[in-house]
Motif scaffolding. Structure first.
Motif, mmCIF file in Angstrom:
data_model
loop_
_atom_site.group_PDB
_atom_site.id
_atom_site.type_symbol
_atom_site.label_atom_id
_atom_site.label_comp_id
_atom_site.label_asym_id
_atom_site.label_seq_id
_atom_site.Cartn_x
_atom_site.Cartn_y
_atom_site.Cartn_z
ATOM 1 N N CYS A 181 0.885 -1.345 0.180
ATOM 2 C CA CYS A 181 -0.014 0.054 -0.165
ATOM 3 C C CYS A 181 1.030 1.267 0.136
ATOM 4 N N ASP A 182 1.866 1.300 0.710
ATOM 5 C CA ASP A 182 2.678 2.343 0.866
ATOM 6 C C ASP A 182 3.464 2.647 -0.543
ATOM 7 N N GLU A 183 3.796 1.605 -1.248
ATOM 8 C CA GLU A 183 4.354 1.690 -2.554
ATOM 9 C C GLU A 183 3.473 2.205 -3.421
ATOM 10 N N LEU A 184 2.133 1.822 -3.310
ATOM 11 C CA LEU A 184 1.097 2.462 -4.256
ATOM 12 C C LEU A 184 0.767 3.592 -4.147
ATOM 13 N N LYS A 185 0.779 4.146 -2.883
ATOM 14 C CA LYS A 185 0.629 5.644 -2.386
ATOM 15 C C LYS A 185 1.775 6.440 -3.165
ATOM 16 N N SER A 243 3.426 5.652 -5.584
ATOM 17 C CA SER A 243 3.347 5.600 -7.070
ATOM 18 C C SER A 243 2.219 6.562 -7.658
ATOM 19 N N ILE A 244 1.170 6.793 -6.872
ATOM 20 C CA ILE A 244 0.278 7.301 -7.327
ATOM 21 C C ILE A 244 0.501 9.025 -7.161
ATOM 22 N N LEU A 245 1.395 9.233 -5.937
ATOM 23 C CA LEU A 245 1.758 10.577 -5.808
ATOM 24 C C LEU A 245 2.857 11.044 -6.987
ATOM 25 N N LYS A 246 3.582 10.233 -7.395
ATOM 26 C CA LYS A 246 4.554 10.313 -8.109
ATOM 27 C C LYS A 246 4.172 10.696 -9.545
ATOM 28 N N LYS A 247 2.905 9.852 -9.964
ATOM 29 C CA LYS A 247 2.190 9.989 -11.403
ATOM 30 C C LYS A 247 1.608 11.193 -11.257
ATOM 31 N N THR A 248 0.793 11.509 -10.136
ATOM 32 C CA THR A 248 0.002 12.861 -10.006
ATOM 33 C C THR A 248 0.893 13.979 -10.204
ATOM 34 N N PHE A 249 2.096 14.027 -9.487
ATOM 35 C CA PHE A 249 2.724 15.426 -9.561
ATOM 36 C C PHE A 249 4.131 15.598 -10.366
ATOM 37 N N GLU A 250 4.347 14.216 -11.068
ATOM 38 C CA GLU A 250 5.398 14.242 -12.219
ATOM 39 C C GLU A 250 4.685 14.053 -13.537
ATOM 40 N N GLY A 251 3.522 13.874 -13.612
ATOM 41 C CA GLY A 251 2.994 13.412 -14.973
ATOM 42 C C GLY A 251 3.165 14.454 -16.073
ATOM 43 N N ASP A 252 2.614 14.119 -17.206
ATOM 44 C CA ASP A 252 2.470 15.086 -18.409
ATOM 45 C C ASP A 252 1.562 16.385 -18.151
ATOM 46 N N SER A 253 0.567 15.935 -17.228
ATOM 47 C CA SER A 253 -0.276 17.189 -17.089
ATOM 48 C C SER A 253 0.207 18.354 -16.061
ATOM 49 N N ARG A 254 1.544 18.088 -15.583
ATOM 50 C CA ARG A 254 2.130 19.173 -14.880
ATOM 51 C C ARG A 254 2.421 20.162 -15.714
ATOM 52 N N SER A 255 2.743 20.124 -16.895
ATOM 53 C CA SER A 255 3.408 21.368 -17.810
ATOM 54 C C SER A 255 2.211 22.160 -17.967
#
Length: 208
Positions: free
Chosen positions: A187-191, A193-205
């Motif tokens: 669960c910790d790893e999943l959280k 991963s979710i945070l990483k994708k949220t704040f470092e994803g393509d939408s950030r630009s």
């Protein structure tokens, strides 16, 4: 159903107090190893050999000061009341002695030490120890008090059966704990991963 008896601890166990020695007797390493209060794990009520104390080889340790199979090691004195009275079952002969703040319960008769140890892990025992030290600055136990504690003594065959069943149940509990820790880690790893994708994803630009 086989009849159960209730007996005082002093009726079925002898008590031996640990070896006393001075600070100047302590050395870095020797063949004289001493078990102390910290060598009983408070959570598991078992022997912990992480931190061992050694005293000079010249000191002659009496045989009755060594821990032996089917005995119970008990903390008789400690700066913390939480550790007072904690116990560990000795499942084999050790070439270790036990220190002066410890005591050893040795059976007077044929009895399953592991069965007794399990009962000494119960709330009944813990409440008894608490009653001895409540209301005063008492951090020492006396065997004259301990010997009055009553324990159940069913037939030996029943003792062995109870121990066997509890061993199975406790193993299942350990397995569940291990699985739970594994799930928590996932669960910790999943959280993360979710945070990483949220704040470092393509939408950030496109963010302001």
């Amino acid at each position: 159903m086989s009849k159960w008896e209730w007996k005082k601890l002093g009726e079925v166990y002898d008590f031996t107090r640990g070896l006393t020695y001075s600070k100047k007797d302590e050395v870095e390493s020797s063949s004289n190893c001493i078990l102390r209060s910290n060598n009983i794990d408070l959570q598991t009520n078992s022997i912990n050999l992480d931190e061992l104390k050694y005293i000079k080889d010249e000191i002659d340790i009496p045989q009755e000061k060594y821990v032996r199979k089917n005995t119970i090691l008990i903390c008789m004195s400690n700066g913390s009341k939480a550790h007072l009275g904690k116990v560990a079952y000795i499942d084999k002969d050790y070439d270790f002695a036990f220190g002066g703040f410890m005591g050893l319960l040795k059976p007077k008769c044929e009895i399953n030490g592991k069965f007794v140890h399990l009962y000494l892990c119960s709330d009944e025992y813990k409440n008894f120890i608490k009653s001895l030290s409540d209301g005063a600055n008492i951090n020492n136990l006396k065997f004259d008090d301990l010997r009055k504690f009553e324990i159940p003594v069913p037939p030996l065959s029943v003792q062995k059966e109870i121990v066997a069943r509890l061993d199975i149940l406790f193993e299942n509990v350990k397995r569940l704990e291990a699985n739970y820790k594994h799930i928590i880690a996932d669960c910790d790893e999943l959280k993360k991963s979710i945070l990483k994708k949220t704040f470092e994803g393509d939408s950030r630009s496109s963010w302001e």
